[in-house]
Design an enzyme around this catalytic site. Sequence first.
Site, PDB file in Angstrom:
ATOM      1  N   THR A 209       0.882  -1.179   0.000  1.00  0.00           N
ATOM      2  CA  THR A 209       0.000   0.000   0.000  1.00  0.00           C
ATOM      3  C   THR A 209       0.905   1.210   0.000  1.00  0.00           C
ATOM      4  OG1 THR A 209      -1.775  -1.044   1.292  1.00  0.00           O
ATOM      5  CG2 THR A 209      -1.573   1.318   1.539  1.00  0.00           C
ATOM      6  N   ARG A 237     -13.682  -7.891  -0.673  1.00  0.00           N
ATOM      7  CA  ARG A 237     -13.013  -7.634   0.608  1.00  0.00           C
ATOM      8  C   ARG A 237     -12.520  -6.176   0.644  1.00  0.00           C
ATOM      9  NH1 ARG A 237      -7.641  -5.734   2.141  1.00  0.00           N
ATOM     10  NH2 ARG A 237      -7.178  -6.511   4.207  1.00  0.00           N
ATOM     11  N   VAL A 238     -12.845  -5.490   1.699  1.00  0.00           N
ATOM     12  CA  VAL A 238     -12.377  -4.116   1.882  1.00  0.00           C
ATOM     13  C   VAL A 238     -11.448  -4.096   3.089  1.00  0.00           C
ATOM     14  CG1 VAL A 238     -13.064  -1.752   2.463  1.00  0.00           C
ATOM     15  CG2 VAL A 238     -14.428  -3.085   0.842  1.00  0.00           C
ATOM     16  N   GLY A 239     -10.299  -3.472   2.931  1.00  0.00           N
ATOM     17  CA  GLY A 239      -9.338  -3.408   4.028  1.00  0.00           C
ATOM     18  C   GLY A 239      -9.490  -2.143   4.852  1.00  0.00           C
ATOM     19  N   ASP A 240      -8.422  -1.774   5.517  1.00  0.00           N
ATOM     20  CA  ASP A 240      -8.425  -0.593   6.375  1.00  0.00           C
ATOM     21  C   ASP A 240      -8.220   0.702   5.614  1.00  0.00           C
ATOM     22  OD1 ASP A 240      -5.823  -1.619   5.757  1.00  0.00           O
ATOM     23  OD2 ASP A 240      -4.972  -0.236   7.231  1.00  0.00           O
ATOM     24  N   THR A 260       0.263   0.790   6.755  1.00  0.00           N
ATOM     25  CA  THR A 260       0.288  -0.290   5.770  1.00  0.00           C
ATOM     26  C   THR A 260       0.457  -1.600   6.537  1.00  0.00           C
ATOM     27  OG1 THR A 260       2.693  -0.153   5.492  1.00  0.00           O
ATOM     28  CG2 THR A 260       1.357   1.150   3.983  1.00  0.00           C
ATOM     29  N   GLY A 261       0.096  -2.682   5.876  1.00  0.00           N
ATOM     30  CA  GLY A 261       0.209  -3.983   6.538  1.00  0.00           C
ATOM     31  C   GLY A 261      -1.161  -4.609   6.731  1.00  0.00           C
ATOM     32  N   GLY A 263      -4.527  -5.101   7.265  1.00  0.00           N
ATOM     33  CA  GLY A 263      -5.625  -4.164   7.452  1.00  0.00           C
ATOM     34  C   GLY A 263      -6.619  -4.605   8.498  1.00  0.00           C
TER      35      GLY A 263
HETATM   36  N1  ASP Z   1      -3.529  -2.453   4.648  1.00  0.00           N
HETATM   37  C1  ASP Z   1      -3.818  -2.940   3.331  1.00  0.00           C
HETATM   38  C2  ASP Z   1      -5.056  -3.782   3.367  1.00  0.00           C
HETATM   39  O1  ASP Z   1      -5.250  -4.519   4.324  1.00  0.00           O
HETATM   40  C3  ASP Z   1      -2.735  -3.748   2.733  1.00  0.00           C
HETATM   41  C4  ASP Z   1      -1.339  -3.247   2.940  1.00  0.00           C
HETATM   42  O2  ASP Z   1      -1.124  -2.188   3.470  1.00  0.00           O
HETATM   43  O3  ASP Z   1      -0.397  -3.899   2.569  1.00  0.00           O
HETATM   44  O4  ASP Z   1      -5.794  -3.744   2.421  1.00  0.00           O
END
Ligand code: ASP
Length: 358
Positions: A209, A237-240, A260-261, A263
């Site tokens: 991200t 699917r929706v992330g953070d 990032t990471g 979510g």
């Molecule tokens: N945080 C993002 C998500 O979960 C993915 C990412 O940051 O790598 O969609």
Amino acid sequence: MSRKHTISRRGFIGTGAAAAAGFTLAPRIGGRALAAGEDASGRSRGSIAVASANGLAAVEEAAGRMHAGEDALAAAIAGVNTVEADPDDITVGLGGLPNEDGVVELDSAVMHGPTHRAGAVASLREIVHPSRVADLVRRTTDHVLLVGDGALEFAKMYGFEPQSLLTDKSRRIWLYWKQKMSEHDDWIPPPPEEIEPDVRRLVDRLTGTIHVSARSGEGDLSCVTTTSGLFFKIPGRVGDSPIIGAGLYCDNGVGSAGSTGRGEANLQNLCSYQAVEFMRAGLGPADAGLEVLKRVTAHTKRADLLDDRGRPDFGLKFYLVDKRGRYAGASMWGPAEFAVCDDDGPRTEECVYLFERE
Ligand code: ASP
């Protein structure tokens, strides 16, 4: 004082979640123990942008624009636009990795400190710059979040041209992922010598991200996050990243934070909001990021998300800047880097972190 990337910053958890998880190390920066209340942040007096490590070009663009007098949010969006349009970045926009059906679905949100207004889009298909669409939601509607077909129709109304976001590279990575997924389906994985090294290396990454938090020379704060989300996700699917308070948040009187990471960890802990609240309570950016990571650690109970020492077995990072221009990157696992640009120019610096990879 700004810190160059040669400065090592480390943080190890010491109390609370740490004790629960059986860890008793004191917080550290480099080889030196942090004094109580001491924060490991860098400090910048002028305009500054911090971002995930893939955002070096983005922070340079954003800081340059703020230096020329542009609003912090407009500058931050222009910054991430460079990465959204880059077909080689497989985590965002054009060339972002698709869902399990091979369709790229993008999430993005923006938040403007001076007006405390936000806009976001989720599961948006076929549009290279979801951050621009999110900004139009903020500026031209009474809403905060548009999703799926509604978001796409909205983008088209503003003249965005739908296009395929799958590149040859992202298609090859997705196809290999399908082929090697399971012994119980009809796909046959290619022989190892036929797998391109890049495809093999990238397919096992799960996330990526870009987030930019920006502070103008006048002290105004804003932020933007944009992503193709979890690699090979379940469609829909929706992330953070498009969720205000989870993937990003700013309060113009306090600070800005984004992530990032994994979510799902941010969605269950409203981490970016909490990071700003920790800064409101008096913590500097580095300590605020570490406190949020400790909380995520304490709340992570599922055995499949923990390593054999009870530590969260996933990546999670925060990028933070406060009203005074102090900034930091904070990571669950280190060593790790983040990107920053201020009057000293663009560079990567080391994140503080809770746990060290052996
Ligand atoms: N945080 C993002 C998500 O979960 C993915 C990412 O940051 O790598 O969609």
